[in-house]
Motif scaffolding. Structure first.
Motif, PDB file in Angstrom:
ATOM      1  N   ALA A 236       0.810  -1.218   0.000  1.00 38.45           N
ATOM      2  CA  ALA A 236       0.000   0.000   0.000  1.00 38.45           C
ATOM      3  C   ALA A 236       0.845   1.270   0.000  1.00 38.45           C
ATOM      4  CB  ALA A 236      -0.938  -0.002   1.212  1.00 38.45           C
ATOM      5  N   ARG A 237       2.111   1.124  -0.336  1.00 40.67           N
ATOM      6  CA  ARG A 237       3.007   2.264  -0.381  1.00 40.67           C
ATOM      7  C   ARG A 237       3.894   2.136  -1.601  1.00 40.67           C
ATOM      8  NH1 ARG A 237       7.339   3.990   3.907  1.00 40.67           N
ATOM      9  NH2 ARG A 237       6.776   6.177   3.991  1.00 40.67           N
ATOM     10  N   GLY A 298      -8.797  -3.098  -1.676  1.00 41.22           N
ATOM     11  CA  GLY A 298      -8.260  -2.786  -2.992  1.00 41.22           C
ATOM     12  C   GLY A 298      -7.760  -1.353  -3.073  1.00 41.22           C
ATOM     13  N   TRP A 299      -8.092  -0.545  -2.071  1.00 42.74           N
ATOM     14  CA  TRP A 299      -7.536   0.799  -1.996  1.00 42.74           C
ATOM     15  C   TRP A 299      -6.014   0.748  -1.833  1.00 42.74           C
ATOM     16  CZ3 TRP A 299      -6.760   5.564  -2.828  1.00 42.74           C
ATOM     17  CH2 TRP A 299      -6.056   6.380  -1.957  1.00 42.74           C
ATOM     18  N   ALA A 300      -5.480  -0.323  -1.253  1.00 41.36           N
ATOM     19  CA  ALA A 300      -4.038  -0.408  -0.975  1.00 41.36           C
ATOM     20  C   ALA A 300      -3.184  -0.236  -2.233  1.00 41.36           C
ATOM     21  CB  ALA A 300      -3.708  -1.717  -0.261  1.00 41.36           C
ATOM     22  N   PRO A 301      -3.367  -1.060  -3.288  1.00 41.19           N
ATOM     23  CA  PRO A 301      -2.533  -0.843  -4.472  1.00 41.19           C
ATOM     24  C   PRO A 301      -2.839   0.453  -5.192  1.00 41.19           C
ATOM     25  CG  PRO A 301      -4.172  -2.528  -4.908  1.00 41.19           C
ATOM     26  CD  PRO A 301      -4.239  -2.236  -3.439  1.00 41.19           C
ATOM     27  N   ALA A 302      -4.121   0.903  -5.144  1.00 43.74           N
ATOM     28  CA  ALA A 302      -4.454   2.182  -5.768  1.00 43.74           C
ATOM     29  C   ALA A 302      -3.700   3.320  -5.085  1.00 43.74           C
ATOM     30  CB  ALA A 302      -5.964   2.421  -5.700  1.00 43.74           C
ATOM     31  N   LYS A 303      -3.608   3.265  -3.765  1.00 44.71           N
ATOM     32  CA  LYS A 303      -2.865   4.283  -3.007  1.00 44.71           C
ATOM     33  C   LYS A 303      -1.399   4.299  -3.427  1.00 44.71           C
ATOM     34  CE  LYS A 303      -1.500   5.398   1.750  1.00 44.71           C
ATOM     35  NZ  LYS A 303      -1.566   4.952   3.165  1.00 44.71           N
ATOM     36  N   ALA A 304      -0.794   3.119  -3.548  1.00 45.41           N
ATOM     37  CA  ALA A 304       0.609   3.045  -3.946  1.00 45.41           C
ATOM     38  C   ALA A 304       0.816   3.611  -5.345  1.00 45.41           C
ATOM     39  CB  ALA A 304       1.098   1.598  -3.866  1.00 45.41           C
ATOM     40  N   LEU A 305      -0.098   3.300  -6.260  1.00 44.44           N
ATOM     41  CA  LEU A 305       0.020   3.810  -7.624  1.00 44.44           C
ATOM     42  C   LEU A 305      -0.110   5.337  -7.656  1.00 44.44           C
ATOM     43  CD1 LEU A 305      -2.086   1.062  -9.408  1.00 44.44           C
ATOM     44  CD2 LEU A 305       0.335   1.507  -9.810  1.00 44.44           C
ATOM     45  N   LEU A 306      -1.024   5.890  -6.864  1.00 43.06           N
ATOM     46  CA  LEU A 306      -1.178   7.345  -6.820  1.00 43.06           C
ATOM     47  C   LEU A 306       0.057   8.011  -6.225  1.00 43.06           C
ATOM     48  CD1 LEU A 306      -4.923   7.640  -5.767  1.00 43.06           C
ATOM     49  CD2 LEU A 306      -3.911   8.348  -7.948  1.00 43.06           C
ATOM     50  N   GLU A 307       0.654   7.373  -5.226  1.00 39.85           N
ATOM     51  CA  GLU A 307       1.887   7.922  -4.653  1.00 39.85           C
ATOM     52  C   GLU A 307       3.000   7.954  -5.696  1.00 39.85           C
ATOM     53  OE1 GLU A 307       1.348   6.689   0.075  1.00 39.85           O
ATOM     54  OE2 GLU A 307       2.807   5.633  -1.193  1.00 39.85           O
ATOM     55  N   GLU A 308       3.076   6.901  -6.506  1.00 41.82           N
ATOM     56  CA  GLU A 308       4.109   6.910  -7.551  1.00 41.82           C
ATOM     57  C   GLU A 308       3.815   7.975  -8.598  1.00 41.82           C
ATOM     58  OE1 GLU A 308       5.846   4.116 -11.113  1.00 41.82           O
ATOM     59  OE2 GLU A 308       5.501   3.160  -9.158  1.00 41.82           O
ATOM     60  N   ALA A 378      -6.248   1.524 -17.320  1.00 42.07           N
ATOM     61  CA  ALA A 378      -7.079   1.349 -16.129  1.00 42.07           C
ATOM     62  C   ALA A 378      -6.446   0.346 -15.178  1.00 42.07           C
ATOM     63  CB  ALA A 378      -8.484   0.880 -16.521  1.00 42.07           C
ATOM     64  N   PHE A 379      -6.630   0.607 -13.876  1.00 43.51           N
ATOM     65  CA  PHE A 379      -6.168  -0.278 -12.809  1.00 43.51           C
ATOM     66  C   PHE A 379      -7.366  -0.558 -11.912  1.00 43.51           C
ATOM     67  CE2 PHE A 379      -2.654   2.188 -14.331  1.00 43.51           C
ATOM     68  CZ  PHE A 379      -1.596   1.295 -14.394  1.00 43.51           C
ATOM     69  N   VAL A 380      -7.707  -1.835 -11.734  1.00 45.04           N
ATOM     70  CA  VAL A 380      -8.906  -2.212 -10.985  1.00 45.04           C
ATOM     71  C   VAL A 380      -8.483  -3.125  -9.848  1.00 45.04           C
ATOM     72  CG1 VAL A 380     -11.246  -3.124 -11.150  1.00 45.04           C
ATOM     73  CG2 VAL A 380     -10.144  -2.157 -13.186  1.00 45.04           C
ATOM     74  N   SER A 381      -8.903  -2.795  -8.618  1.00 43.89           N
ATOM     75  CA  SER A 381      -8.469  -3.576  -7.454  1.00 43.89           C
ATOM     76  C   SER A 381      -9.573  -3.646  -6.420  1.00 43.89           C
ATOM     77  CB  SER A 381      -7.204  -2.952  -6.833  1.00 43.89           C
ATOM     78  OG  SER A 381      -7.393  -1.579  -6.566  1.00 43.89           O
ATOM     79  N   GLY A 382      -9.701  -4.804  -5.794  1.00 46.36           N
ATOM     80  CA  GLY A 382     -10.728  -5.018  -4.788  1.00 46.36           C
ATOM     81  C   GLY A 382     -11.218  -6.444  -4.832  1.00 46.36           C
ATOM     82  N   PRO A 383     -12.378  -6.723  -4.244  1.00 46.73           N
ATOM     83  CA  PRO A 383     -12.921  -8.085  -4.280  1.00 46.73           C
ATOM     84  C   PRO A 383     -13.136  -8.562  -5.713  1.00 46.73           C
ATOM     85  CG  PRO A 383     -14.075  -6.728  -2.671  1.00 46.73           C
ATOM     86  CD  PRO A 383     -13.204  -5.801  -3.446  1.00 46.73           C
ATOM     87  N   GLY A 423      -6.564  -7.042  -6.368  1.00 48.78           N
ATOM     88  CA  GLY A 423      -5.913  -5.946  -5.694  1.00 48.78           C
ATOM     89  C   GLY A 423      -6.300  -5.834  -4.245  1.00 48.78           C
ATOM     90  N   GLY A 424      -5.399  -5.611  -3.411  1.00 49.82           N
ATOM     91  CA  GLY A 424      -5.622  -5.704  -1.991  1.00 49.82           C
ATOM     92  C   GLY A 424      -5.399  -7.135  -1.590  1.00 49.82           C
ATOM     93  N   ALA A 425      -5.214  -7.976  -2.573  1.00 49.72           N
ATOM     94  CA  ALA A 425      -4.958  -9.395  -2.407  1.00 49.72           C
ATOM     95  C   ALA A 425      -5.717  -9.931  -1.231  1.00 49.72           C
ATOM     96  CB  ALA A 425      -3.470  -9.626  -2.264  1.00 49.72           C
ATOM     97  N   ALA A 426      -6.929  -9.446  -1.047  1.00 48.82           N
ATOM     98  CA  ALA A 426      -7.640  -9.704   0.201  1.00 48.82           C
ATOM     99  C   ALA A 426      -8.373 -11.029   0.206  1.00 48.82           C
ATOM    100  CB  ALA A 426      -8.641  -8.580   0.471  1.00 48.82           C
ATOM    101  N   ALA A 427      -8.511 -11.675  -0.936  1.00 48.43           N
ATOM    102  CA  ALA A 427      -9.214 -12.952  -0.954  1.00 48.43           C
ATOM    103  C   ALA A 427      -8.268 -14.067  -0.559  1.00 48.43           C
ATOM    104  CB  ALA A 427      -9.790 -13.210  -2.345  1.00 48.43           C
TER     105      ALA A 427
END
Length: 430
Positions: A236-237, A298-308, A378-383, A423-427
């Motif tokens: 997430a960073r 899925g916010w985790a990878p989106a946050k990292a991408l926005l930081e980059e 596009a980048f899609v992340s979440g369940p 994304g969020g690799a939460a599953a």
């Protein structure tokens, strides 16, 4: 890890050091003298084996029985191998079933198999898997196939299965050999642990050695409470000079890795990390505007991408972030703060629930109605349900699949126009 496992991994590290030395002294040569797996992919007729396997697949499916027979045979042959697996084999059995389905479904595309299984071989180094173990696995699989299929089993079917297995194993061995210069796993100390809401925690960890990764990727994580169990979580960073990593972890069950990380991990604890994986990364150079769609962790990878994106200072590019707020965003300060500081970013929170059978339909529809995304990346992340619905909507809006990026969907899910836990690799199943 137990003392026995620690000694085993220390021995493997010494062996890897010797293999790396031989590799450096004789570059370009495989230890077993076999041709490079990419060469084999050009000559392997995977489509023919796929036809044989699928035509008789009913003899060995569902895979539950086959996999039970396989592990029984493998541990009977080599009892010490049981110590390389977690106490509960439930997740491992499901994981192997997914791998078998993936192999069979993609056997007509050998180059894709090579790409996936070289990465898998690199990742499996953290488990202590050695090339010799694959021979035991093959013998056990052959026995399991015979037991599952019964008298209708024949040499043609067995040959197709074994060629498929050996092709995948060759790619895994090549991936492991290519990664000898990096650690099989990284030790990392927990520097922060915040429970943001019941069942969801944000962890900061500092690896003891430099940890290479890119924004948008994920890492396998193991807790000392369950030393042989690994689950994947998105980073997430974006990489920062301080070297700290961040994970957003939702508890998905009891007794598993996610519960250990959320409820039983404290500052100062040591976790283990496998090598980073995933291709949900920004192009370099970035030549298109960016669309991000995220929900839950899925916010985790989106946050990292926005930081980059912010670090690149790509003022001539815009980014739109659509956030599903169906269950309440746990990190609301981050997206609103990013939008306030960066004029190139627009954040669109999407409220409300979809039907129980398709809970993310509304988010996908809002994304589709909001603009023309056909020229974006596009980048899609979440369940998985969120990713599947959004990928389908973007495909209908004429955004090419090659420019819609997400982590692989579960093999058992219906294909949604493109490419594990998402994304969020939460599953993570635990």
């Amino acid at each position: 890890m137990t003392t026995v496992n620690a000694d085993y991994h220390a021995l493997l590290a010494r062996h890897d050091a010797m293999r790396l030395r031989r590799q450096l002294l004789t570059p370009g040569q495989r230890p077993d003298g076999a041709p490079a797996v990419h060469e084999a992919a050009r000559t392997y007729d995977g489509a023919a084996d796929q036809r044989v396997i699928t035509h008789h697949l009913d003899l060995v499916t569902p895979f539950d029985g086959l996999i039970s027979h396989l592990y029984d045979a493998m541990f009977a042959q080599r009892p010490f191998l049981r110590s390389l697996f977690p106490a509960s084999m439930e997740f491992q059995r499901k994981h192997l079933a997914d791998i078998l389905r993936y192999l069979i479904d993609h056997l007509h595309r050998p180059e894709e198999i090579v790409a996936v299984f070289t990465r898998l071989g690199r990742d499996h180094r953290k488990l202590g898997v050695r090339p010799a173990h694959f021979a035991t696995f093959e013998t056990a699989l052959r026995e399991a196939l015979h037991r599952s299929a019964g008298p209708r089993w024949n040499e043609a079917m067995e040959g197709a299965w074994l060629r498929m297995l050996r092709f995948a194993v060759a790619a895994m061995v090549e991936g492991a050999e290519a990664a000898l210069a990096e650690p099989p796993a990284w030790q990392a100390t927990v520097t922060a642990h915040q429970v943001r809401r019941p069942g969801l925690a944000v962890l900061r960890v500092r690896p003891h050695e430099p940890y290479p990764y890119r924004a948008g990727q994920y890492a396998s994580v193991a807790s000392p409470l369950l030393p042989q169990a690994w689950r994947q979580y998105s980073l997430a960073r974006a990489p920062w000079p301080d070297g700290e990593l961040e994970f957003h972890v939702r508890r998905t069950g009891t007794g598993g890795v996610s519960e250990a990380l959320v409820a039983h991990t404290r500052v100062g604890d040591t976790l283990r990390l496998g090598p980073a994986g995933g291709t949900m990364t920004l192009d370099d150079p970035l030549t298109r505007d960016v669309l991000l769609v995220a929900g839950d962790t899925g916010w985790a990878p989106a946050k990292a991408l926005l930081e980059e994106l912010a670090a690149r200072r790509t003022a001539h590019r815009t980014a739109h972030l659509f956030l599903d707020a169906r269950s309440g965003l746990y990190d609301i300060e981050s997206p609103t703060d990013l939008e306030r500081r960066h004029p190139w970013l627009r954040v669109v929170p999407v409220l409300g629930e979809g039907p129980a059978t398709d809970p993310y339909r509304r988010l996908a529809e809002v994304v589709g109605r909001h603009g023309d995304w056909s020229e974006h990346v596009a980048f899609v992340s979440g369940p998985p349900a969120l990713v599947g619905a959004t990928v389908d909507r973007l495909a209908a809006a004429r955004l090419p699949a090659a420019r819609v990026r997400h982590d692989p969907l579960p093999v058992t899910a219906p294909p949604a126009g493109a490419r594990r836990a998402v994304g969020g690799a939460a599953a993570d199943g635990g």
